[in-house]
Motif scaffolding. Structure first.
Motif, mmCIF file in Angstrom:
data_model
loop_
_atom_site.group_PDB
_atom_site.id
_atom_site.type_symbol
_atom_site.label_atom_id
_atom_site.label_comp_id
_atom_site.label_asym_id
_atom_site.label_seq_id
_atom_site.Cartn_x
_atom_site.Cartn_y
_atom_site.Cartn_z
ATOM 1 N N ASN A 60 -31.038 1.185 -5.351
ATOM 2 C CA ASN A 60 -30.554 -0.280 -5.750
ATOM 3 C C ASN A 60 -29.056 -0.291 -5.551
ATOM 4 O O ASN A 60 -28.305 -1.346 -5.017
ATOM 5 N N HIS A 61 -28.522 0.999 -6.215
ATOM 6 C CA HIS A 61 -26.806 0.793 -6.168
ATOM 7 C C HIS A 61 -26.597 0.856 -4.658
ATOM 8 O O HIS A 61 -25.539 0.215 -4.299
ATOM 9 N N ILE A 62 -27.282 1.523 -4.008
ATOM 10 C CA ILE A 62 -26.819 1.865 -2.227
ATOM 11 C C ILE A 62 -26.946 0.369 -1.787
ATOM 12 O O ILE A 62 -25.992 -0.080 -1.132
ATOM 13 N N ASP A 63 -28.008 -0.386 -1.932
ATOM 14 C CA ASP A 63 -28.168 -1.624 -1.433
ATOM 15 C C ASP A 63 -27.200 -2.627 -1.996
ATOM 16 O O ASP A 63 -26.516 -3.471 -1.251
ATOM 17 N N HIS A 64 -26.905 -2.525 -3.187
ATOM 18 C CA HIS A 64 -25.625 -3.572 -3.570
ATOM 19 C C HIS A 64 -24.480 -3.243 -3.072
ATOM 20 O O HIS A 64 -23.832 -4.134 -2.753
ATOM 21 N N ALA A 65 -24.080 -1.938 -3.074
ATOM 22 C CA ALA A 65 -22.575 -1.434 -2.338
ATOM 23 C C ALA A 65 -22.578 -2.171 -0.936
ATOM 24 O O ALA A 65 -21.727 -2.742 -0.423
ATOM 25 N N VAL A 66 -23.718 -2.121 -0.209
ATOM 26 C CA VAL A 66 -24.054 -2.256 1.019
ATOM 27 C C VAL A 66 -23.918 -3.954 1.323
ATOM 28 O O VAL A 66 -23.131 -4.292 2.291
ATOM 29 N N LYS A 67 -24.464 -4.439 0.351
ATOM 30 C CA LYS A 67 -24.316 -6.039 0.218
ATOM 31 C C LYS A 67 -22.804 -6.482 0.277
ATOM 32 O O LYS A 67 -22.346 -7.468 0.837
ATOM 33 N N VAL A 68 -22.484 -5.893 -0.704
ATOM 34 C CA VAL A 68 -20.942 -6.199 -1.024
ATOM 35 C C VAL A 68 -19.641 -5.758 -0.344
ATOM 36 O O VAL A 68 -18.658 -6.382 0.337
ATOM 37 N N ALA A 69 -20.095 -4.573 -0.031
ATOM 38 C CA ALA A 69 -18.844 -3.843 0.915
ATOM 39 C C ALA A 69 -19.134 -3.429 2.437
ATOM 40 O O ALA A 69 -18.358 -3.395 3.215
ATOM 41 N N GLY A 70 -20.413 -3.600 2.880
ATOM 42 C CA GLY A 70 -20.862 -3.245 4.052
ATOM 43 C C GLY A 70 -21.328 -2.019 4.255
ATOM 44 O O GLY A 70 -21.163 -1.047 3.620
ATOM 45 N N THR A 71 -22.305 -1.774 5.318
ATOM 46 C CA THR A 71 -23.158 -0.618 5.753
ATOM 47 C C THR A 71 -22.000 0.562 5.808
ATOM 48 O O THR A 71 -22.357 1.635 5.745
ATOM 49 N N ASP A 72 -20.835 0.098 6.339
ATOM 50 C CA ASP A 72 -19.870 1.172 6.832
ATOM 51 C C ASP A 72 -18.813 1.820 5.680
ATOM 52 O O ASP A 72 -18.155 2.605 5.741
ATOM 53 N N HIS A 73 -19.122 1.298 4.365
ATOM 54 C CA HIS A 73 -18.440 1.698 3.564
ATOM 55 C C HIS A 73 -19.462 2.490 2.179
ATOM 56 O O HIS A 73 -18.592 2.264 0.847
ATOM 57 N N VAL A 74 -20.425 2.910 2.456
ATOM 58 C CA VAL A 74 -21.407 3.317 1.382
ATOM 59 C C VAL A 74 -21.885 4.779 1.969
ATOM 60 O O VAL A 74 -22.012 4.978 3.087
ATOM 61 N N GLY A 75 -21.810 5.685 0.627
ATOM 62 C CA GLY A 75 -22.280 7.193 1.181
ATOM 63 C C GLY A 75 -22.955 7.526 -0.375
ATOM 64 O O GLY A 75 -23.399 6.988 -1.182
ATOM 65 N N VAL A 76 -23.037 9.088 -0.446
ATOM 66 C CA VAL A 76 -23.771 9.695 -1.517
ATOM 67 C C VAL A 76 -23.046 10.672 -1.671
ATOM 68 O O VAL A 76 -22.580 11.567 -1.415
ATOM 69 N N GLY A 77 -22.923 10.664 -3.179
ATOM 70 C CA GLY A 77 -22.048 11.805 -4.141
ATOM 71 C C GLY A 77 -23.020 11.989 -5.441
ATOM 72 O O GLY A 77 -22.605 11.270 -6.278
ATOM 73 N N THR A 78 -23.733 13.008 -5.547
ATOM 74 C CA THR A 78 -24.809 12.940 -6.456
ATOM 75 C C THR A 78 -24.304 13.313 -7.905
ATOM 76 O O THR A 78 -24.502 12.936 -8.945
ATOM 77 N N ASP A 79 -23.305 14.237 -8.006
ATOM 78 C CA ASP A 79 -22.540 14.931 -9.244
ATOM 79 C C ASP A 79 -23.731 15.816 -9.853
ATOM 80 O O ASP A 79 -23.844 16.058 -11.334
ATOM 81 N N PHE A 80 -24.360 16.354 -8.925
ATOM 82 C CA PHE A 80 -25.202 17.516 -9.316
ATOM 83 C C PHE A 80 -24.621 18.656 -10.000
ATOM 84 O O PHE A 80 -23.378 18.808 -9.613
ATOM 85 N N ASP A 81 -24.996 19.079 -11.190
ATOM 86 C CA ASP A 81 -24.732 20.158 -11.814
ATOM 87 C C ASP A 81 -23.414 19.794 -12.714
ATOM 88 O O ASP A 81 -22.434 20.536 -13.437
ATOM 89 N N GLY A 82 -23.052 18.589 -12.789
ATOM 90 C CA GLY A 82 -22.091 17.764 -13.592
ATOM 91 C C GLY A 82 -22.716 16.532 -14.307
ATOM 92 O O GLY A 82 -22.012 15.684 -14.803
ATOM 93 N N GLY A 83 -24.063 16.530 -14.366
ATOM 94 C CA GLY A 83 -24.587 15.598 -15.020
ATOM 95 C C GLY A 83 -25.637 14.717 -14.061
ATOM 96 O O GLY A 83 -26.441 13.981 -14.755
ATOM 97 N N GLY A 84 -25.353 14.593 -12.756
ATOM 98 C CA GLY A 84 -26.310 13.938 -12.003
ATOM 99 C C GLY A 84 -27.635 14.622 -11.771
ATOM 100 O O GLY A 84 -27.953 15.879 -12.310
ATOM 101 N N GLY A 85 -28.621 13.837 -11.404
ATOM 102 C CA GLY A 85 -30.014 14.232 -11.193
ATOM 103 C C GLY A 85 -30.847 13.203 -11.878
ATOM 104 O O GLY A 85 -30.822 12.850 -12.963
ATOM 105 N N ILE A 86 -31.761 12.682 -11.045
ATOM 106 C CA ILE A 86 -32.815 11.531 -11.552
ATOM 107 C C ILE A 86 -33.974 11.647 -11.000
ATOM 108 O O ILE A 86 -34.307 12.532 -10.031
ATOM 109 N N ALA A 87 -35.123 11.371 -11.696
ATOM 110 C CA ALA A 87 -36.368 11.270 -11.082
ATOM 111 C C ALA A 87 -36.526 10.914 -9.831
ATOM 112 O O ALA A 87 -36.205 9.900 -9.165
#
Ligand SMILES: [Zn+2]
Length: 422
Positions: free
Chosen positions: A348-375
């Motif tokens: 949903n956050h990717i979708d929102h960022a795509v809607k507002v900033a455009g597909t050329d301005h969105v990526g993935v940065g998990t923060d795994f092993d620093g608190g990141g990780g979801i179901a």
């Protein structure tokens, strides 16, 4: 010949994992046709994660590691490359002693990454310092390691250290962490220190532009963000942030910031950390604020607790206990906490960022092993689930390729080009 059965095992593992991930979210498992399409895309594109934390000298991302980002988990989930964070905690000591300690901590992590890539697992991973190298290494089947520094604190007041870190492989620097530093204000504390970038911070931005190091605005205050946009000659990144519109957090970017990032040519790498993805209701937030004011409790960062005296630490523990008890017995009962974030919230956050900033301005940065990780995306072995969800929502292969790494590589190339053009 031996590769084929291995590949089959890996693919069925991916299928099982993805089904488990989706059933946990109460969704219909994706059909075989969708999975096949997603699998083909996932294998063809370059999948990069721009933010993962590592321990210090004892770093070992091998089979025995229980970390969320390990070489076997990356292999299993088809995650091709990762920026490992040389994270240094912020202490309030903006003086030579604090800077020296921060420098030593940073060097220990640089050494750990180089040791792992060059002497422990040279057959399974390699360090990339240019986008061309990322593409070349990814083709060999090895995992691509890249280095970012989380917190500009270890630069101290010595600009020449930036080129030293560049030579060690650093290709982005997150200007601050959760406390203010000598470079800029952080989004953590309520009161500003410099009102954005400090005069030294402006020199840091110019030096990073000159060398070709990406400027990372995750963690910094909104005013610092707009100062950086103003000062930087090259596009910038937010290596692990979410969208404020979907989850009110001082770590996330507002729509205004997303639009500015888009105009700047930069990229937001959406974070997979639950509390930045799915927030409390306004009523619950208000009740929590009231309780914090009543108990005098404020959650402190790692850096802040490190420098406490015994007595301060005991007081903090006592305040925390009272706060937690009342949170449970008073607030949770009246305004229950949200259910844990899952992969649908992340996308949903990717979708929102795509809607507002455009597909050329969105990526993935998990923060795994620093608190990141979801179901559904709790470690890199589940990276394929993200592609499945993107395919399910109708993203094309081209768009998925951009989100999973193409955009980041474009920004990086632009930063390199600007550095060469100086
Ligand atoms: Zn962080």
């Amino acid at each position: 010949m031996t590769k084929l059965p291995k590949l089959c095992v890996a693919l069925s593992m991916i299928l099982l994992l993805s089904l488990a991930g989706f059933s946990r979210q109460g969704q219909q498992p994706p059909d075989e046709q969708l999975l096949q399409k997603a699998r083909a895309i996932h294998e063809r594109i370059i999948t990069l994660d721009t933010h993962v934390d590592i321990p210090g000298a004892n770093y070992d991302p091998g089979e025995k590691s229980t970390a969320k980002c390990t070489i076997p988990k990356m292999e299993k989930g088809g995650l091709k490359g990762v920026f490992l964070a040389v994270y240094v905690g912020q202490s309030p000591q903006l003086n030579e002693e604090g800077y020296k300690r921060a420098y030593d901590q940073a060097m220990a992590k640089f050494n750990a990454v180089h040791r792992v890539a060059e002497t422990v697992y040279p057959d399974r991973c390699a360090i990339a310092t240019t986008p061309d190298e990322v593409e070349r290494i990814a083709k060999t089947g090895k995992r691509v390691f890249m280095i970012g520094i989380e917190n500009g604190y270890p630069i101290g007041t010595d600009l020449s250290l930036i080129s030293k870190y560049y030579d060690l492989g650093a290709r982005y620097i997150t200007l601050s962490h959760s406390g203010h530093n000598q470079i800029c204000d952080s989004s953590g504390p309520a009161q500003p220190m410099h009102n954005g970038l400090s005069p030294f911070g402006k020199q840091v931005v110019a030096e990073m532009n000159r060398l070709g190091i990406m400027i990372d605005v995750s963690h910094i205050s909104e005013k610092s963000f707009f100062d950086v946009i103003q000062e930087s000659k090259a596009p910038i990144i937010a290596s692990h942030s979410g969208c404020t519109a979907l989850c009110a957090s001082n770590r996330n970017l507002t729509d205004e910031q997303l639009k500015a990032l888009s105009r700047n040519g930069g990229v937001i790498q959406v974070v997979a950390l639950g509390s930045y993805l799915k927030g409390d209701s306004p009523e619950r937030r208000q009740a929590i604020q009231k309780l914090q004011a009543e108990t005098g409790y404020r959650r402190l960062g790692r850096g802040e607790t490190q420098t406490m005296s015994e007595q301060q630490r005991a007081e903090y523990a006592e305040r925390t206990k009272t706060y937690q008890e009342r949170l449970k017995s008073e607030v949770d009962v009246k305004y229950p906490p949200p259910t844990p974030a899952a992969i649908v919230d992340f996308v949903n956050h990717i979708d929102h960022a795509v809607k507002v900033a455009g597909t050329d301005h969105v990526g993935v940065g998990t923060d795994f092993d620093g608190g990141g990780g979801i179901a559904g995306f709790n470690d890199h072995s589940e990276a394929f689930n993200v592609t499945v969800e993107l395919v399910r929502r109708g993203y094309s292969e081209k768009e998925i390729g951009k989100i999973w790494g193409g955009n980041l590589l474009r920004v990086w190339r632009e930063v390199e080009k600007k550095a060469k053009a100086k």
